[in-house]
Scaffold this active site. Structure first.
Site, PDB file in Angstrom:
ATOM      1  N   GLU A 134      -7.259   4.683  12.198  1.00 48.66           N
ATOM      2  CA  GLU A 134      -6.135   4.544  13.124  1.00 48.66           C
ATOM      3  C   GLU A 134      -5.936   5.739  14.044  1.00 48.66           C
ATOM      4  O   GLU A 134      -5.025   5.729  14.875  1.00 48.66           O
ATOM      5  CB  GLU A 134      -4.842   4.260  12.354  1.00 48.66           C
ATOM      6  CG  GLU A 134      -4.506   5.261  11.268  1.00 48.66           C
ATOM      7  CD  GLU A 134      -3.250   4.869  10.498  1.00 48.66           C
ATOM      8  OE1 GLU A 134      -2.152   4.969  11.086  1.00 48.66           O
ATOM      9  OE2 GLU A 134      -3.371   4.459   9.322  1.00 48.66           O
TER      10      GLU A 134
ATOM     11  N   ASP B 224       0.862  -1.177   0.000  1.00 53.05           N
ATOM     12  CA  ASP B 224       0.000   0.000   0.000  1.00 53.05           C
ATOM     13  C   ASP B 224       0.900   1.229   0.000  1.00 53.05           C
ATOM     14  O   ASP B 224       1.953   1.246   0.630  1.00 53.05           O
ATOM     15  CB  ASP B 224      -0.985   0.004   1.169  1.00 53.05           C
ATOM     16  CG  ASP B 224      -0.319  -0.042   2.525  1.00 53.05           C
ATOM     17  OD1 ASP B 224      -0.100   1.023   3.125  1.00 53.05           O
ATOM     18  OD2 ASP B 224      -0.025  -1.162   3.001  1.00 53.05           O
TER      19      ASP B 224
END
Length: 244
Positions: A144, A52
């Site tokens: 997150e 990613d």
């Protein structure tokens, strides 16, 4: 994932996504570096590897060579698309298209900012992904940070974002999170079990899977991998063949 601030063109890529649908009942979904040496050997042998990326993988504007990534044996790539209500990764279109052209199963992720409207962020994300022209990408909520919000707020925010993206795109998003963050800021709510889990857990042979999930769809096992075609360090992941 990156520090804060829709095309599957091959038969293999389509097979990966269809397998996710079949096994999990969903509607969507380099040479091993020293950083991944701690991974259980059996997991590594059975896994599809992927990366990613965001703007951080473009030091001094250098391009990512996704053909080299694919040649090195990687099967999928996720590209940061958006963050909050307004930020757009300047490389999202080029990276998404290049990843798809290289034959990688391609997806995009949104970095959540729970201080502003979940619906607005979901619409922003879907709009920018559509502008890439990549067909049927995997879609991800990168969760997150709490930005100081309570677990009750984060739970409601997350549910709204996920259902809005699913309604707009017709695809069920993936949730990216760390086990510690999820347990402290969201918790074991069965409503989220219907979404595949992409878990971030480093320096371990096997990741901790937070409740309500029983397993993971993708495991980000390092943020310091060396991947052919990617300038500098990269986030590296595996997806078990038993799942994909």
């Amino acid at each position: 994932m990156a520090t804060p601030i829709l095309a599957l063109t091959t038969r293999r890529a389509i097979t990966i996504v269809l397998a996710v649908i079949t096994v999990l009942g969903l509607t969507a979904f380099a040479s091993p570096s020293t950083a991944s040496a701690a991974i259980d050997d059996s997991a590594r042998k059975q896994a599809v590897r992927g990366i990613d990326v965001s703007g951080h993988q473009h030091p001094r504007g250098r391009a990512i060579n996704f053909a080299k990534v694919r040649k090195a044996g990687y099967g999928f790539a996720f590209v940061k698309a958006t963050e909050g209500r307004g930020f757009v990764n300047e490389y999202v279109k080029a990276d998404g298209r290049a990843s798809a052209r290289a034959g990688l199963a391609t997806g995009f992720y949104h970095f959540a900012r729970p201080t502003s409207s979940a619906r607005a962020q979901a619409r922003h994300f879907v709009q920018q992904v559509r502008r890439t022209g990549v067909k049927a990408p995997m879609l991800v909520l990168d969760l997150e940070v709490s930005d100081g919000r309570s677990p009750a707020h984060i739970r409601a925010w997350t549910k709204t974002w996920l259902t809005t993206v699913e309604r707009l795109s017709g695809q069920r998003p993936i949730i990216y999170t760390g086990p510690g963050f999820w347990s402290s800021n969201v918790g074991a709510r069965r409503t989220f079990a219907r979404y595949p889990l992409w878990v971030a857990h480093y320096e371990t042979r096997l990741p901790k899977v937070p409740s309500p999930w029983n397993t993971y769809a993708i495991w980000q096992h390092s943020s310091t991998g060396r991947v052919p075609g990617v300038p500098g360090r990269a986030d590296v992941n595996i997806a078990p063949r038993k799942v994909l």
